[in-house]
Design an enzyme around this catalytic site. Structure first.
Site, PDB file in Angstrom:
ATOM      1  CD  GLU A  29      -3.056  -0.402   0.000  1.00 28.66           C
ATOM      2  OE1 GLU A  29      -3.218   0.029  -1.153  1.00 28.66           O
ATOM      3  OE2 GLU A  29      -3.481  -1.487   0.397  1.00 28.66           O
ATOM      4  CB  THR A  31       4.526   0.225  -2.587  1.00 30.06           C
ATOM      5  OG1 THR A  31       3.364  -0.544  -2.875  1.00 30.06           O
ATOM      6  CG2 THR A  31       4.966  -0.049  -1.163  1.00 30.06           C
ATOM      7  CG  ASP A  32       0.474   2.919  -6.630  1.00 31.00           C
ATOM      8  OD1 ASP A  32       0.639   3.693  -5.662  1.00 31.00           O
ATOM      9  OD2 ASP A  32      -0.556   2.920  -7.334  1.00 31.00           O
ATOM     10  N   GLY A 118     -16.042   4.835  -4.359  1.00 30.53           N
ATOM     11  CA  GLY A 118     -15.311   5.556  -3.332  1.00 30.53           C
ATOM     12  C   GLY A 118     -14.970   4.726  -2.108  1.00 30.53           C
ATOM     13  CG  LEU A 121     -13.543  -2.397  -2.906  1.00 33.65           C
ATOM     14  CD1 LEU A 121     -14.760  -3.314  -2.827  1.00 33.65           C
ATOM     15  CD2 LEU A 121     -12.313  -3.146  -2.408  1.00 33.65           C
ATOM     16  CB  SER A 123     -15.857   2.529  -8.477  1.00 31.67           C
ATOM     17  OG  SER A 123     -15.669   3.843  -8.002  1.00 31.67           O
ATOM     18  CD  GLU A 154      -8.196   8.028 -11.104  1.00 30.46           C
ATOM     19  OE1 GLU A 154      -8.528   7.008 -11.723  1.00 30.46           O
ATOM     20  OE2 GLU A 154      -8.282   8.123  -9.870  1.00 30.46           O
ATOM     21  CG  ASP A 166      -6.362   1.821  -8.420  1.00 31.10           C
ATOM     22  OD1 ASP A 166      -5.662   1.038  -7.742  1.00 31.10           O
ATOM     23  OD2 ASP A 166      -6.898   2.849  -7.948  1.00 31.10           O
ATOM     24  CE1 TYR A 215      -2.001   8.705  -3.739  1.00 27.20           C
ATOM     25  CE2 TYR A 215      -1.451  10.723  -4.925  1.00 27.20           C
ATOM     26  CZ  TYR A 215      -1.492   9.348  -4.862  1.00 27.20           C
ATOM     27  OH  TYR A 215      -1.012   8.618  -5.910  1.00 27.20           O
TER      28      TYR A 215
HETATM   29  P1  ADP Z   1     -12.685   4.379  -5.846  1.00 26.37           P
HETATM   30  O1  ADP Z   1     -11.927   4.307  -7.118  1.00 26.37           O
HETATM   31  O2  ADP Z   1     -11.939   3.827  -4.694  1.00 26.37           O
HETATM   32  O3  ADP Z   1     -14.029   3.753  -5.945  1.00 26.37           O
HETATM   33  P2  ADP Z   1     -12.540   7.181  -6.418  1.00 26.37           P
HETATM   34  O4  ADP Z   1     -12.832   8.385  -5.602  1.00 26.37           O
HETATM   35  O5  ADP Z   1     -11.208   7.032  -7.019  1.00 26.37           O
HETATM   36  O6  ADP Z   1     -12.911   5.907  -5.517  1.00 26.37           O
HETATM   37  O7  ADP Z   1     -13.581   7.085  -7.623  1.00 26.37           O
HETATM   38  C1  ADP Z   1     -14.957   7.186  -7.376  1.00 26.37           C
HETATM   39  C2  ADP Z   1     -15.589   8.118  -8.410  1.00 26.37           C
HETATM   40  O8  ADP Z   1     -15.637   7.469  -9.686  1.00 26.37           O
HETATM   41  C3  ADP Z   1     -17.025   8.441  -8.090  1.00 26.37           C
HETATM   42  O9  ADP Z   1     -17.124   9.528  -7.202  1.00 26.37           O
HETATM   43  C4  ADP Z   1     -17.577   8.772  -9.478  1.00 26.37           C
HETATM   44  O10 ADP Z   1     -17.225  10.095  -9.848  1.00 26.37           O
HETATM   45  C5  ADP Z   1     -16.815   7.831 -10.385  1.00 26.37           C
HETATM   46  N1  ADP Z   1     -17.598   6.596 -10.638  1.00 26.37           N
HETATM   47  C6  ADP Z   1     -17.215   5.335 -10.368  1.00 26.37           C
HETATM   48  N2  ADP Z   1     -18.155   4.439 -10.757  1.00 26.37           N
HETATM   49  C7  ADP Z   1     -19.168   5.153 -11.310  1.00 26.37           C
HETATM   50  C8  ADP Z   1     -20.435   4.822 -11.899  1.00 26.37           C
HETATM   51  N3  ADP Z   1     -20.859   3.560 -11.985  1.00 26.37           N
HETATM   52  N4  ADP Z   1     -21.207   5.841 -12.351  1.00 26.37           N
HETATM   53  C9  ADP Z   1     -20.783   7.114 -12.257  1.00 26.37           C
HETATM   54  N5  ADP Z   1     -19.620   7.482 -11.718  1.00 26.37           N
HETATM   55  C10 ADP Z   1     -18.802   6.530 -11.229  1.00 26.37           C
HETATM   56 MG    MG Z   2     -10.107   5.364  -7.555  1.00 21.82          MG
END
Ligand code: ADP
Ligand code: MG
Length: 390
Positions: A29, A31-32, A118, A121, A123, A154, A166, A215
């Site tokens: 964690e 480390t990337d 968020g 994991l 997303s 990103e 990721d 961060y």
């Molecule tokens: P993590 O990557 O850990 O889930 P992040 O803050 O890096 O958290 O990314 C989350 C953001 O990605 C959300 O706030 C949203 O803006 C976007 N996001 C992820 N999945 C979706 C989705 N299915 N629909 C719309 N926005 C999404």
């Molecule tokens: Mg993310």
């Protein structure tokens, strides 16, 4: 998903669906971005983007999670600026594709995801990679180029100076295995997970505000540590190059806080290497010890944990049959990852939910981790979950 698409856009002619998984990082964690080692697993939780050509020259995108759509004339995408909105992720990807010489054609897009947003994991990477594949619509791109393009989206457009982990795992994930990524060479080894161990992620359901500013502060502190070591070892470029012996020698020349940050990164890289070896030998007890050591290092040296994460780790370690537990992801909330005997999973889930609820009054999310394959076109439409389910 086809029906939902048709209801939304009137037609599903020429539809294709692309899937990209979320991930849980087993160890390694912070480390990337120090160009070290990480060991993530791609999850069965994934983001699906359905796409079909649009005849009116627009790029349209709808997220089922947000119940919100947005549209732009396809010809204007290259000139858009970020608006601190979820569409920054797919638009960032579109701009990087255009920059890489891959024009983005007018299309209707529908986003469905089972990756909790968020929660650490990832997303965001799942959304980037699935959007990129949808906009490529079958055009080939080398996997590493795809991962790097999404990372640039990103960093450049969303404005999050993230490492490569990721996007890399979302592209390169494998069933029943973790992937040990060398974040400097961008090569990886497939690490089969031993039988007789199950991984379960538990979501604190909190995200503390500190996450963004901390961060940036940590990256600056790591750079400061590198400067100190470099005074004696000019070839050192990042904490990746600092061995435990070099760190011991330099520690007394560092301000204490810088030394703690560097100690986390240097020891965490060593833990990843040892964890991979333990995995190969099926040494599950040792793997569990390394999980806990990683958490303590993040808690006390890197200081990116929080009460909720520490509570979940301590509670998990008190449950019979649990080998190890640690926070995963950036910290200040999000998830823990827990390693245990497969037959204790149902008991673990009940206990941890009850203990966490008693202490914080919050129902934690529980996600059994099934290591899954990386991003690709989903040709078997039956496999797409009907509604967001975990
Ligand atoms: P993590 O990557 O850990 O889930 P992040 O803050 O890096 O958290 O990314 C989350 C953001 O990605 C959300 O706030 C949203 O803006 C976007 N996001 C992820 N999945 C979706 C989705 N299915 N629909 C719309 N926005 C999404
Ligand atoms: Mg993310």
């Amino acid at each position: 998903m086809i029906d939902a698409f048709r209801r939304l856009y009137g037609s599903a002619d020429g539809i294709r669906v692309f899937r990209a998984p979320g991930r849980v990082n087993l160890i390694g964690e912070h480390t990337d971005y120090n160009l070290g080692f990480v060991l993530p697993v791609a999850l069965h939780l994934a983001t699906y983007v359905a796409t079909a050509p649009a005849r009116d020259g627009k790029l349209r995108i709808y997220s089922e999670d947000r119940r919100e759509s947005a549209e732009w004339p396809a010809g204007e995408i290259a000139a858009l600026t970020p608006r601190r909105h979820w569409t920054d992720y797919p638009i960032g990807v579109a701009q990087e594709l255009i920059r890489a010489g891959s024009p983005v054609a007018p299309a209707n897009l529908l986003v469905r995801s089972t990756v909790p947003e968020g929660s650490g994991l990832s997303s965001s990477a799942a959304l980037e990679v699935s959007s990129a594949l949808a906009m490529l619509a079958g055009r080939r791109m080398a996997p590493l180029d795809l991962a790097r393009l999404c990372q640039r989206a990103e960093r450049n457009f969303v404005g999050m100076p993230c490492g490569i982990m990721d996007q890399y795992i979302s592209v390169f994930g494998e069933e029943r295995a973790a992937i040990c990524i060398d974040c400097r060479s961008l090569k990886h080894q497939v690490v089969r997970l031993p039988d007789g161990v199950a991984f379960v992620a538990v979501n604190t359901m909190v995200k503390h505000q500190l996450a963004g500013s901390a961060y940036k502060e940590r990256t600056e502190q790591c750079a400061a540590a590198v400067d100190v070591v470099r005074a004696r070892h000019p070839r050192v470029e990042s904490l990746r190059d600092v061995t435990p012996a070099m760190f011991d020698e330099a520690e007394s020349s560092m301000p204490p806080i810088i030394a703690r940050r560097a100690r986390h990164v240097v020891t965490e890289d060593a833990r990843v290497v040892e964890f991979v070896a333990a995995c190969r030998e099926g040494a599950v007890e040792r793997m569990g010890e390394l999980f806990e050591a990683s958490h303590r290092s993040l808690q006390h040296d890197y200081e990116v944990s929080c009460d909720e994460l520490d509570f979940l780790v301590d509670a998990a370690l008190g449950i019979e049959g649990v080998y190890g537990a640690r926070m995963t992801g950036g910290g200040f909330g999000g998830c823990t990852v827990n390693m245990m005997q497969p037959d204790v999973v149902p008991h673990f889930e009940r206990e941890i939910v009850q203990l966490y609820h008693e202490r914080f009054g919050i129902q934690p999310g529980i996600y059994p981790c099934r290591p899954s394959w990386g991003a690709e076109e989903e040709k078997n439409l039956e496999r797409i979950p009907a509604v967001a389910q975990l």
